[in-house]
Design an enzyme around this catalytic site. Structure first.
Site, mmCIF file in Angstrom:
data_model
loop_
_atom_site.group_PDB
_atom_site.id
_atom_site.type_symbol
_atom_site.label_atom_id
_atom_site.label_comp_id
_atom_site.label_asym_id
_atom_site.label_seq_id
_atom_site.Cartn_x
_atom_site.Cartn_y
_atom_site.Cartn_z
ATOM 1 N N CYS A 2 0.852 -1.191 0.000
ATOM 2 C CA CYS A 2 0.000 0.000 0.000
ATOM 3 C C CYS A 2 0.887 1.239 0.000
ATOM 4 O O CYS A 2 1.910 1.288 0.663
ATOM 5 C CB CYS A 2 -0.940 0.094 1.190
ATOM 6 S SG CYS A 2 -2.090 -1.264 1.312
ATOM 7 N N ARG A 27 4.028 -0.296 -4.781
ATOM 8 C CA ARG A 27 3.798 -0.798 -3.426
ATOM 9 C C ARG A 27 2.485 -1.571 -3.311
ATOM 10 O O ARG A 27 2.210 -2.215 -2.296
ATOM 11 C CB ARG A 27 3.777 0.357 -2.434
ATOM 12 C CG ARG A 27 5.046 1.158 -2.387
ATOM 13 C CD ARG A 27 4.921 2.270 -1.389
ATOM 14 N NE ARG A 27 4.779 1.732 -0.052
ATOM 15 C CZ ARG A 27 5.792 1.482 0.771
ATOM 16 N NH1 ARG A 27 7.016 1.751 0.390
ATOM 17 N NH2 ARG A 27 5.589 0.994 1.964
ATOM 18 N N TRP A 74 -2.797 -2.744 -1.679
ATOM 19 C CA TRP A 74 -2.497 -4.170 -1.823
ATOM 20 C C TRP A 74 -3.351 -4.847 -0.758
ATOM 21 O O TRP A 74 -3.107 -4.709 0.437
ATOM 22 C CB TRP A 74 -1.021 -4.427 -1.572
ATOM 23 C CG TRP A 74 -0.592 -5.840 -1.850
ATOM 24 C CD1 TRP A 74 -0.187 -6.342 -3.044
ATOM 25 C CD2 TRP A 74 -0.509 -6.916 -0.909
ATOM 26 N NE1 TRP A 74 0.135 -7.675 -2.907
ATOM 27 C CE2 TRP A 74 -0.058 -8.055 -1.602
ATOM 28 C CE3 TRP A 74 -0.790 -7.041 0.450
ATOM 29 C CZ2 TRP A 74 0.139 -9.291 -1.008
ATOM 30 C CZ3 TRP A 74 -0.599 -8.273 1.062
ATOM 31 C CH2 TRP A 74 -0.136 -9.381 0.334
ATOM 32 N N ASN A 100 -2.024 2.159 5.754
ATOM 33 C CA ASN A 100 -1.158 1.071 5.311
ATOM 34 C C ASN A 100 -0.806 0.246 6.542
ATOM 35 O O ASN A 100 -0.323 0.808 7.526
ATOM 36 C CB ASN A 100 0.113 1.670 4.670
ATOM 37 C CG ASN A 100 1.163 0.620 4.368
ATOM 38 O OD1 ASN A 100 0.863 -0.571 4.288
ATOM 39 N ND2 ASN A 100 2.402 1.058 4.194
ATOM 40 N N GLY A 101 -1.076 -1.045 6.516
ATOM 41 C CA GLY A 101 -0.778 -1.890 7.670
ATOM 42 C C GLY A 101 -1.953 -2.806 7.957
ATOM 43 O O GLY A 101 -2.846 -2.968 7.121
ATOM 44 N N GLU A 482 17.318 -18.017 -7.300
ATOM 45 C CA GLU A 482 16.925 -16.652 -7.659
ATOM 46 C C GLU A 482 16.387 -16.602 -9.096
ATOM 47 O O GLU A 482 15.405 -15.917 -9.379
ATOM 48 C CB GLU A 482 18.129 -15.708 -7.480
ATOM 49 C CG GLU A 482 17.973 -14.287 -8.009
ATOM 50 C CD GLU A 482 16.818 -13.489 -7.401
ATOM 51 O OE1 GLU A 482 16.182 -13.950 -6.462
ATOM 52 O OE2 GLU A 482 16.544 -12.386 -7.919
ATOM 53 N N LYS A 486 12.675 -15.334 -10.142
ATOM 54 C CA LYS A 486 12.438 -14.238 -11.095
ATOM 55 C C LYS A 486 11.407 -14.632 -12.144
ATOM 56 O O LYS A 486 10.480 -13.891 -12.425
ATOM 57 C CB LYS A 486 13.730 -13.840 -11.829
ATOM 58 C CG LYS A 486 14.709 -12.919 -11.191
ATOM 59 C CD LYS A 486 14.296 -11.550 -10.795
ATOM 60 C CE LYS A 486 13.516 -11.488 -9.525
ATOM 61 N NZ LYS A 486 14.212 -11.170 -8.326
ATOM 62 N N GLU A 489 7.886 -14.938 -10.700
ATOM 63 C CA GLU A 489 7.275 -13.657 -10.334
ATOM 64 C C GLU A 489 6.700 -12.918 -11.526
ATOM 65 O O GLU A 489 5.621 -12.350 -11.438
ATOM 66 C CB GLU A 489 8.332 -12.729 -9.703
ATOM 67 C CG GLU A 489 8.669 -13.044 -8.281
ATOM 68 C CD GLU A 489 9.583 -11.995 -7.682
ATOM 69 O OE1 GLU A 489 10.714 -11.833 -8.185
ATOM 70 O OE2 GLU A 489 9.186 -11.332 -6.724
ATOM 71 N N HIS A 505 18.015 -36.842 -6.758
ATOM 72 C CA HIS A 505 17.302 -37.388 -5.598
ATOM 73 C C HIS A 505 15.795 -37.155 -5.688
ATOM 74 O O HIS A 505 15.086 -37.297 -4.697
ATOM 75 C CB HIS A 505 17.856 -36.779 -4.303
ATOM 76 C CG HIS A 505 19.292 -37.114 -4.066
ATOM 77 N ND1 HIS A 505 19.710 -38.369 -3.698
ATOM 78 C CD2 HIS A 505 20.416 -36.365 -4.200
ATOM 79 C CE1 HIS A 505 21.027 -38.376 -3.587
ATOM 80 N NE2 HIS A 505 21.484 -37.169 -3.898
ATOM 81 N N LYS A 604 5.900 -4.282 -3.806
ATOM 82 C CA LYS A 604 7.343 -4.119 -3.683
ATOM 83 C C LYS A 604 7.858 -4.361 -2.267
ATOM 84 O O LYS A 604 8.782 -5.120 -2.066
ATOM 85 C CB LYS A 604 7.735 -2.715 -4.151
ATOM 86 C CG LYS A 604 9.235 -2.448 -4.135
ATOM 87 C CD LYS A 604 9.955 -3.295 -5.144
ATOM 88 C CE LYS A 604 11.451 -3.084 -5.130
ATOM 89 N NZ LYS A 604 12.132 -4.176 -5.851
HETATM 90 O O1 M6R Z 1 12.895 -5.252 0.555
HETATM 91 P P1 M6R Z 1 13.386 -6.634 0.839
HETATM 92 O O2 M6R Z 1 14.704 -6.916 0.236
HETATM 93 O O3 M6R Z 1 13.393 -6.922 2.331
HETATM 94 O O4 M6R Z 1 12.329 -7.577 0.196
HETATM 95 C C1 M6R Z 1 12.391 -8.961 0.322
HETATM 96 C C2 M6R Z 1 11.463 -9.659 -0.624
HETATM 97 O O5 M6R Z 1 10.140 -9.291 -0.376
HETATM 98 C C3 M6R Z 1 11.801 -9.344 -2.083
HETATM 99 O O6 M6R Z 1 13.117 -9.696 -2.385
HETATM 100 C C4 M6R Z 1 10.838 -10.093 -3.035
HETATM 101 O O7 M6R Z 1 11.053 -11.463 -2.944
HETATM 102 C C5 M6R Z 1 10.998 -9.592 -4.461
HETATM 103 N N1 M6R Z 1 9.717 -9.608 -5.104
HETATM 104 C C6 M6R Z 1 11.954 -10.406 -5.254
HETATM 105 O O8 M6R Z 1 11.993 -10.089 -6.591
#
Ligand code: M6R
Length: 609
Positions: A2, A27, A74, A100-101, A482, A486, A489, A505, A604
């Site tokens: 948010c 956000r 969000w 927000n929260g 990673e 990616k 996502e 395995h 984000k």
């Molecule tokens: O702001 P942060 O690095 O603490 O965020 C951690 C994760 O939320 C963040 O890396 C998330 O997994 C991203 N969407 C990865 O691309």
């Protein structure tokens, strides 16, 4: 999670709020709304969907007024819809607020208020706050009613609140969710982060938990909920508006992938002393002596930052000789972590606002550990709550999928390994080698980026597949994780990251001609082992994309497609090998027509646990 924007000043609030919302859209982007006061009435517009839907609803007619609040959501409580979008208001439509929260005790509060006759319009937890202020408003003035309400709320909030009866002020408050007050000339901008403020001013006040501010056109007053006045310093944001623009790239994600040579340069600038084989990390100066004594490091982080931590584990154990554990921050405090004064807990976070990571460091502090941070956003909560830390200086990362923050985190972790290593057993020669090669990394990333056209072609070829297995070993095992994250996502395809040695395995059962694998296989100490794994996949008809070292001709015998990266020290290979995987994910996502900067269901910075 948010985004909140607020404006009070002498200009029309409408365009400033909309521009701010667009900057904060990363956000949260499932619904949006705003409320603007012209001194007599408050006009409210809300819409489900992205900010563009809100703009369409408002239409071309300007909304008059120079004070307003706005929100991009969000969803946590209540599905994304116009009725659940913010601002929320009380029964009499006097009090409007954006939040927000999460209000954890909202059910109980809502039941109490309903018994008193309050009528709720939304399914959110946030609306309860407006009704509480209304209820307290029967006894107290606006400011006091807000304070009384805040005393009762449980959970987290960043809040901006307006009252029709007090049109010359906006009250803002924070507990657990970020909120910044931008201090302009005759105007104030409120926002969840600096990207919505920087266009207007680089002067900001960071609100702490438990603080609230009454903001008017000509000034502001900060207090706690007991109305004790608090003096706070005005800080300067150290990046410019330009850095938060796409700068000609189609998406922020692509721009940020291409920002990486610069991000690594900025991370090492003034810190790496190649001739002496050392790293001078000024942010750790005040804990220099404690660092010499630590005998265990626990890294806590989430998502991409967690994978950076896993690479850090290999770096720190191999070169600093310090045992390292890497924990998902969300799990850390539910275990019984064994910590003592010689344990350092290192939080890694791009945003510095991730609720799980924050909760983990608070737990570590309670237990007496030294708490350190690697954080990108200056002045963020994690940066402020750690004992000491290292800033990334990567500039704003707007794309929801983290890219440049990751390589920047890896640069810092390698400098940390260098620093701790040189304090311990690492020789000058080894120190110089690592520092010398790290200095060359930005140029080598530039070389990888030159391959983007070839990577785009490979992405096109493989974009029809619905499953991928990402494999790597040792330093590049977390890179496989990673890479899989990616593509998941931003392309919404199923991908799994696995240590390549683990593949036989179980996961190998998945392999057939329709299930390609991506092998991260630079010429390093585990190269031959990786090749054996590739052969096993090939023998079962699986297709393979390899990320390999320049000059490796043999790899073509086993892989269907190869993306080359330049040669560097084994410890630094992740800084190069991740780049093709970011590009691959990006191009697959784009080829499917997705909004790669704002992938569905994500936000984000994850400021709720
Ligand atoms: O702001 P942060 O690095 O603490 O965020 C951690 C994760 O939320 C963040 O890396 C998330 O997994 C991203 N969407 C990865 O691309």
């Amino acid at each position: 999670m948010c985004g909140i924007v607020g404006y009070i000043g002498r200009k029309e609030a409408h365009p400033i709020l909309l521009d701010g919302l667009k900057r904060l859209e990363y956000r949260g982007y499932d619904s949006a709304g705003l409320a603007i006061s012209d001194g007599k009435k408050i006009s409210v517009f809300k819409s489900a969907g992205k900010i563009i839907e809100l703009e369409k609803k408002i239409g071309k007619k300007p909304i008059s007024g120079s004070a307003g609040i706005a929100h991009t959501r969000w969803a946590t409580h209540g599905k994304p819809s116009t009725k659940n979008s913010h601002p929320h208001c009380d029964c009499n439509k006097n009090i409007f607020l954006v939040h927000n929260g999460i209000i954890e005790n909202y059910q109980e509060l809502k039941e109490n208020l309903s018994r008193k006759g309050h009528k709720f319009r939304s399914g959110t937890d946030s609306e309860v706050i407006a009704h509480m202020i209304e209820e307290f408003g029967k006894k107290y003035d606006f400011r006091e009613a807000v304070m009384e309400t805040l005393k009762i709320l449980k959970g987290t909030y960043g809040l901006a609140i307006m009252s029709k009866d007090f049109p010359d002020e906006i009250i803002i408050a924070r507990s657990g969710s970020p909120l910044i007050l931008g201090v302009g000339k005759g105007e104030f901008i409120i926002a969840s982060d600096a990207s919505a403020i920087i266009r207007h001013t680089n002067k900001v006040v960071y609100l702490e938990d438990g603080e609230l501010a009454v903001v008017g056109k000509d000034g502001y007053e900060i207090t706690n909920v007991r109305n004790h006045s608090i003096k706070k310093k005005i800080s300067e944001v150290d990046w410019s508006f330009d850095k938060a623009q796409k700068q000609g790239f189609e998406h922020f994600m692509l721009k940020e992938i291409f920002d990486q040579p610069g991000a690594v340069r900025d991370a090492i600038r003034g810190r790496l002393v190649a001739e002496e084989g050392v790293a001078r990390l000024g942010g750790l100066r005040n804990v220099e002596e404690e660092l010499k004594k630590i005998d265990k490091i626990i890294i806590v982080s989430c998502g991409t930052s967690y994978y950076a931590g896993l690479v850090g584990e290999y770096m720190l154990e191999e070169y600093a000789g310090v045992p390292v554990e890497v924990e998902y921050a969300s799990e850390f405090r539910y275990r019984k972590p064994i910590l003592n004064k010689r344990t350092a807990v290192l939080a890694i976070s791009q945003s510095g606002e991730t609720a799980d990571t924050l909760a983990a460091i608070r737990e570590a502090k309670n237990k007496g550990a030294l708490v350190l941070g690697i954080v990108n956003v200056v002045g963020s909560t994690i940066a402020r709550e750690t004992d000491s830390g290292i800033y990334n200086h990567a500039g704003p990362e707007i794309g929801v999928a983290s890219t440049k923050a990751f390589t920047s985190q890896l640069s810092i972790l390698s400098m940390l390994a260098l620093k701790l290593g040189r304090q311990r057993e690492m020789s000058l020669v080894m120190g110089k080698r690592i520092a010398g090669d790290l200095e060359k990394i930005p140029k080598l990333i530039e070389k990888v980026l030159k391959e983007s056209k070839a990577i785009k072609k490979i992405a096109k070829k493989y974009s029809k597949y619905g499953n991928f297995l990402y494999l790597g070993r040792k330093y590049n095992c977390p890179i496989a994780y990673e890479g899989a994250l990616k593509i998941k996502e931003i392309s919404y395809v199923h991908a799994e990251g696995y240590p390549s040695g683990e593949m036989k395995h179980g996961p190998i059962a998945l392999i057939d001609k329709d299930f390609p694998s991506i092998f991260v296989v630079p010429k390093d100490s585990v190269y031959e082992k990786n090749i054996s794994g590739m052969e096993e996949i090939k023998a079962r008809g699986g297709k393979i994309i390899a990320v390999a070292t320049q000059g490796d001709k043999e790899i073509k015998k086993v892989a269907d497609d190869v993306i080359y990266i330049p040669k560097t020290l084994e410890i630094l290979t992740p800084l190069l090998s991740v780049v093709p995987l970011q590009l691959l994910a990006y191009y697959v996502g784009v080829s499917k027509g997705y909004d790669v900067d704002k992938p569905r269901n994500l936000a984000k910075s994850v400021t709720v646990e």
